[in-house]
Scaffold this active site. Structure first.
Site, PDB file in Angstrom:
ATOM      1  CD  GLU A  84      -2.681  -0.884   0.226  1.00 60.65           C
ATOM      2  OE1 GLU A  84      -3.517   0.024  -0.414  1.00 60.65           O
ATOM      3  OE2 GLU A  84      -4.384  -2.058   0.344  1.00 60.65           O
ATOM      4  CB  SER A  85       4.197   1.940  -1.227  1.00 56.53           C
ATOM      5  OG  SER A  85       4.631   1.682  -2.883  1.00 56.53           O
TER       6      SER A  85
END
Length: 130
Positions: A84-85
């Site tokens: 989920e960067s």
């Protein structure tokens, strides 16, 4: 975090900052000698070269995320796990992170990117929906 091993970047970039300055954070834990050129190039690739001397506490969330990515890139990983960067950063930060993830994959790095954002699918070679 070893050179040539596995690197990881997560959703909350502030939890990945380990040092007080950008320079010290991006190189934290690397035991081999790095050239100034290599350091500058990796920071330039994520849009942070002008921040090399700044304190990490003065960076925005998107800048912190790009710093975490630069730190991962500098370790020359064979596998990069991205959890989920792109979720908690602005559109420009997302664009930079996506471009760098794609560039790493194009250089032979296995990139596993977990996301709930449909736009992140555009950079993928393979998509697994869960």
């Amino acid at each position: 975090g070893r050179l040539g091993g596995t690197a990881m970047i997560g959703q909350r970039p502030e939890s990945q900052v380990l040092a007080a300055s950008v320079r010290d954070d991006v190189t934290w834990g690397i035991e081999t000698e790095l050239s100034e050129l290599e350091l500058v190039q990796v920071l330039e690739s994520v849009g942070l070269v002008d921040e090399i001397g700044r304190e990490t506490s003065a960076l925005s969330g998107g800048q912190l995320q790009r710093l975490a990515l630069a730190s991962a890139i500098l370790r020359r990983p064979r596998l990069l796990l991205s959890d989920e960067s792109t979720a908690m950063i602005d559109p420009e930060g997302r664009r930079v992170v996506r471009e760098r993830l794609r560039a790493l994959a194009d250089k032979g790095v296995t990139v596993v990117h977990v996301s709930h954002l449909d736009a992140d699918l555009e950079i993928a070679d393979q998509v697994v929906n869960l």
